[in-house]
Design a protein around this motif. Structure first.
Motif, short mmCIF file in Angstrom:
data_model
loop_
_atom_site.label_atom_id
_atom_site.label_comp_id
_atom_site.label_asym_id
_atom_site.label_seq_id
_atom_site.Cartn_x
_atom_site.Cartn_y
_atom_site.Cartn_z
N ILE A 100 0.84 -1.19 0.00
CA ILE A 100 0.00 0.00 0.00
C ILE A 100 0.87 1.24 0.00
N GLY A 101 0.48 2.19 -0.79
CA GLY A 101 1.18 3.47 -0.82
C GLY A 101 0.23 4.61 -0.54
N TRP A 102 0.74 5.62 0.11
CA TRP A 102 0.02 6.88 0.29
C TRP A 102 0.70 7.92 -0.61
N PHE A 103 -0.11 8.61 -1.36
CA PHE A 103 0.37 9.67 -2.24
C PHE A 103 -0.41 10.94 -1.92
N ARG A 104 0.10 12.06 -2.38
CA ARG A 104 -0.65 13.30 -2.20
C ARG A 104 -0.46 14.19 -3.41
N GLN A 105 -1.43 15.04 -3.60
CA GLN A 105 -1.36 16.00 -4.71
C GLN A 105 -1.87 17.34 -4.23
N ALA A 106 -0.99 18.31 -4.25
CA ALA A 106 -1.34 19.67 -3.88
C ALA A 106 -1.81 20.42 -5.13
N PRO A 107 -2.58 21.46 -4.96
CA PRO A 107 -3.05 22.23 -6.11
C PRO A 107 -1.91 22.71 -6.99
#
Length: 124
Positions: free
Chosen positions: A33-40
């Motif tokens: 499992i991976g956690w990713f993020r995307q900022a504006p």
């Protein structure tokens, strides 16, 4: 196959949040499992990953020492404990599953399934 990310919200700098990724339709311990993020306005980036057994973990340099990933395979849930949050942590956070459960993959393209994302907002 579904992944449901939850736990996002609004907090002040220095605060904490715990994200949960609950899966259904597959056996969690067969997937990394991976956690990713995307900022504006920015590209999606890896935050943290864990192998199927939980034996190996990865943290990006930007969150190392502040975030902790953990999995409870019996509850079909992976957690991301986020402490000492900073405004630059503001983003939509996604969890994803990779069928190559013994390896850590930091490339989002390598993941098979994705959750819908949960918004984390950290105010200064």
């Amino acid at each position: 196959v579904q992944l449901q990310a939850s736990g996002g919200g609004l907090t002040q700098a220095g605060g904490s949040l715990t994200l949960s990724c609950t899966v259904s339709g597959f056996t969690l311990n067969r997937y990394a499992i991976g956690w990713f993020r995307q900022a504006p306005g920015k590209e999606r980036e890896v935050v943290s990953c864990v192998t199927g057994s939980g034996a190996s973990t990865y943290y990006s340099d930007s969150v190392k020492g502040r975030f902790t990933i953990a999995r409870d395979n019996a509850k079909n849930t992976v957690y991301l404990q986020m402490n000492s949050l900073k405004p630059e942590d503001t983003a939509v956070y996604y969890c994803a599953a990779d069928s190559r459960r013994y390896t850590i993959q930091t490339d989002a393209l390598e993941y098979d399934y994705w959750g819908q994302g949960t918004l984390v907002t950290v105010s200064s």
